[in-house]
Design a protein around this motif. Structure first.
Motif, PDB file in Angstrom:
ATOM      1  N   VAL A  59      31.101  75.024 -22.561  1.00  0.00           N
ATOM      2  CA  VAL A  59      32.380  75.413 -21.966  1.00  0.00           C
ATOM      3  C   VAL A  59      32.924  74.244 -21.160  1.00  0.00           C
ATOM      4  O   VAL A  59      34.082  73.872 -21.295  1.00  0.00           O
ATOM      5  N   ILE A  60      32.084  73.660 -20.320  1.00  0.00           N
ATOM      6  CA  ILE A  60      32.488  72.530 -19.470  1.00  0.00           C
ATOM      7  C   ILE A  60      31.413  71.446 -19.560  1.00  0.00           C
ATOM      8  O   ILE A  60      30.229  71.729 -19.423  1.00  0.00           O
ATOM      9  N   GLY A  61      31.872  70.200 -19.797  1.00  0.00           N
ATOM     10  CA  GLY A  61      30.944  69.071 -19.761  1.00  0.00           C
ATOM     11  C   GLY A  61      30.822  68.303 -21.056  1.00  0.00           C
ATOM     12  O   GLY A  61      29.765  67.733 -21.335  1.00  0.00           O
ATOM     13  N   SER A  62      31.881  68.221 -21.847  1.00  0.00           N
ATOM     14  CA  SER A  62      31.823  67.522 -23.143  1.00  0.00           C
ATOM     15  C   SER A  62      31.401  66.064 -22.998  1.00  0.00           C
ATOM     16  O   SER A  62      30.546  65.585 -23.757  1.00  0.00           O
ATOM     17  N   ARG A  63      31.989  65.359 -22.049  1.00  0.00           N
ATOM     18  CA  ARG A  63      31.636  63.950 -21.864  1.00  0.00           C
ATOM     19  C   ARG A  63      30.196  63.805 -21.382  1.00  0.00           C
ATOM     20  O   ARG A  63      29.456  62.938 -21.835  1.00  0.00           O
ATOM     21  N   ARG A  64      29.789  64.668 -20.466  1.00  0.00           N
ATOM     22  CA  ARG A  64      28.414  64.600 -19.960  1.00  0.00           C
ATOM     23  C   ARG A  64      27.405  64.893 -21.067  1.00  0.00           C
ATOM     24  O   ARG A  64      26.364  64.252 -21.147  1.00  0.00           O
ATOM     25  N   LEU A  65      27.723  65.855 -21.944  1.00  0.00           N
ATOM     26  CA  LEU A  65      26.828  66.172 -23.058  1.00  0.00           C
ATOM     27  C   LEU A  65      26.683  64.969 -23.988  1.00  0.00           C
ATOM     28  O   LEU A  65      25.570  64.598 -24.366  1.00  0.00           O
ATOM     29  N   LYS A  66      27.805  64.337 -24.333  1.00  0.00           N
ATOM     30  CA  LYS A  66      27.748  63.149 -25.201  1.00  0.00           C
ATOM     31  C   LYS A  66      26.959  62.026 -24.537  1.00  0.00           C
ATOM     32  O   LYS A  66      26.150  61.349 -25.180  1.00  0.00           O
ATOM     33  N   ALA A  67      27.179  61.829 -23.243  1.00  0.00           N
ATOM     34  CA  ALA A  67      26.459  60.768 -22.528  1.00  0.00           C
ATOM     35  C   ALA A  67      24.965  61.070 -22.441  1.00  0.00           C
ATOM     36  O   ALA A  67      24.142  60.153 -22.535  1.00  0.00           O
ATOM     37  N   CYS A  68      24.603  62.333 -22.293  1.00  0.00           N
ATOM     38  CA  CYS A  68      23.181  62.706 -22.268  1.00  0.00           C
ATOM     39  C   CYS A  68      22.521  62.388 -23.602  1.00  0.00           C
ATOM     40  O   CYS A  68      21.371  61.928 -23.647  1.00  0.00           O
ATOM     41  N   LYS A  69      23.240  62.615 -24.692  1.00  0.00           N
ATOM     42  CA  LYS A  69      22.696  62.276 -26.017  1.00  0.00           C
ATOM     43  C   LYS A  69      22.494  60.770 -26.133  1.00  0.00           C
ATOM     44  O   LYS A  69      21.462  60.314 -26.616  1.00  0.00           O
ATOM     45  N   ILE A  70      23.485  59.994 -25.670  1.00  0.00           N
ATOM     46  CA  ILE A  70      23.369  58.529 -25.700  1.00  0.00           C
ATOM     47  C   ILE A  70      22.202  58.074 -24.826  1.00  0.00           C
ATOM     48  O   ILE A  70      21.458  57.158 -25.186  1.00  0.00           O
ATOM     49  N   ALA A  71      22.013  58.747 -23.690  1.00  0.00           N
ATOM     50  CA  ALA A  71      20.940  58.385 -22.763  1.00  0.00           C
ATOM     51  C   ALA A  71      19.563  58.794 -23.295  1.00  0.00           C
ATOM     52  O   ALA A  71      18.543  58.418 -22.719  1.00  0.00           O
ATOM     53  N   GLY A  72      19.541  59.554 -24.372  1.00  0.00           N
ATOM     54  CA  GLY A  72      18.272  59.931 -24.981  1.00  0.00           C
ATOM     55  C   GLY A  72      17.612  61.163 -24.379  1.00  0.00           C
ATOM     56  O   GLY A  72      16.427  61.410 -24.614  1.00  0.00           O
ATOM     57  N   LEU A  73      18.339  61.954 -23.599  1.00  0.00           N
ATOM     58  CA  LEU A  73      17.755  63.164 -23.030  1.00  0.00           C
ATOM     59  C   LEU A  73      17.551  64.211 -24.121  1.00  0.00           C
ATOM     60  O   LEU A  73      18.360  64.337 -25.034  1.00  0.00           O
ATOM     61  N   SER A  74      16.491  64.961 -24.002  1.00  0.00           N
ATOM     62  CA  SER A  74      16.264  66.055 -24.957  1.00  0.00           C
ATOM     63  C   SER A  74      16.535  67.408 -24.303  1.00  0.00           C
ATOM     64  O   SER A  74      16.876  68.372 -24.983  1.00  0.00           O
ATOM     65  N   MET A  75      16.401  67.486 -22.983  1.00  0.00           N
ATOM     66  CA  MET A  75      16.664  68.712 -22.226  1.00  0.00           C
ATOM     67  C   MET A  75      17.695  68.401 -21.148  1.00  0.00           C
ATOM     68  O   MET A  75      17.669  67.313 -20.559  1.00  0.00           O
ATOM     69  N   VAL A  76      18.592  69.359 -20.914  1.00  0.00           N
ATOM     70  CA  VAL A  76      19.616  69.183 -19.886  1.00  0.00           C
ATOM     71  C   VAL A  76      19.729  70.456 -19.047  1.00  0.00           C
ATOM     72  O   VAL A  76      19.510  71.556 -19.551  1.00  0.00           O
ATOM     73  N   PRO A  77      20.088  70.300 -17.771  1.00  0.00           N
ATOM     74  CA  PRO A  77      20.319  71.488 -16.954  1.00  0.00           C
ATOM     75  C   PRO A  77      21.662  72.121 -17.336  1.00  0.00           C
ATOM     76  O   PRO A  77      22.650  71.417 -17.554  1.00  0.00           O
ATOM     77  N   VAL A  78      21.650  73.433 -17.461  1.00  0.00           N
ATOM     78  CA  VAL A  78      22.880  74.152 -17.814  1.00  0.00           C
ATOM     79  C   VAL A  78      23.037  75.390 -16.939  1.00  0.00           C
ATOM     80  O   VAL A  78      22.051  75.977 -16.488  1.00  0.00           O
ATOM     81  N   ILE A  79      24.275  75.741 -16.735  1.00  0.00           N
ATOM     82  CA  ILE A  79      24.628  77.025 -16.146  1.00  0.00           C
ATOM     83  C   ILE A  79      25.078  77.880 -17.319  1.00  0.00           C
ATOM     84  O   ILE A  79      25.999  77.500 -18.042  1.00  0.00           O
ATOM     85  N   VAL A  80      24.415  79.004 -17.526  1.00  0.00           N
ATOM     86  CA  VAL A  80      24.767  79.911 -18.620  1.00  0.00           C
ATOM     87  C   VAL A  80      25.576  81.054 -18.020  1.00  0.00           C
ATOM     88  O   VAL A  80      25.079  81.784 -17.157  1.00  0.00           O
TER      89      VAL A  80
END
Length: 173
Positions: A59-80
């Protein structure tokens, strides 16, 4: 406010948003953001909802999600959050309308999406928390023409707002 939980989620599980009003600048400076995430982690969780297929949808955080993928993260904190399609669109729109880099085309995409969902200009103004004159500025002609034919149905407050706008030449009585 809808209920929510906070958790860690696999980055590969998160689907892209159903609707994204921003088309420009999503990929700009992602390298710097990814470097920052590598150095200190993701400081602000992404916001997701569970879609009709029971999958997490961003819902919110498209740029952060893409950057996390570039940074190589496999798990991310989310608010559901428990959100309907309309609630998700309202939150995404509110988040993006407060950005300085949102283009007129992006604003038109958001207003058009509400119009496609059956909202008139007055209803859109309430959903995006903007003045009615702002909505008419970005409402595409195909919807504006229909909406202008129904001006007699506007609230007294909305009619007064339109009368104040010197750039709109409409009869509101």
């Amino acid at each position: 406010m809808s209920s929510f939980t906070t958790t860690l989620m696999s980055i590969d599980e998160i689907r892209p948003p159903l609707f994204q009003c921003r088309t420009a600048s999503l990929d700009s400076d992602l390298g710097e953001l990814a470097d920052s995430i590598k150095a200190v982690g993701l400081l602000e969780p992404l916001t997701v909802r569970i879609d009709k297929d029971q999958k997490p949808e961003l819902v919110i955080g498209s740029r952060r999600l893409k950057a996390c993928k570039i940074a190589g993260l496999s798990m991310v904190p989310v608010i559901v959050r428990e959100l309907s399609d309309e609630e998700a669109l309202e939150i995404e729109g509110s988040e993006n309308l407060n950005r300085n880099d949102l283009t007129p085309e992006d604003k038109t995409r958001l207003v058009s999406e509400w119009a496609r969902r059956g909202y008139d200009a007055e209803g859109i103004a309430k959903k995006v928390h903007k003045k009615l004159t702002w909505v008419y500025e970005y409402l595409p002609f195909e919807f504006k023409n229909k909406d202008m034919s129904e001006l007699g149905k506007l609230s007294a407050e909305s009619k007064a707002e339109l009368r104040k706008d010197e750039n709109l030449h409409v009869v509101t009585e």
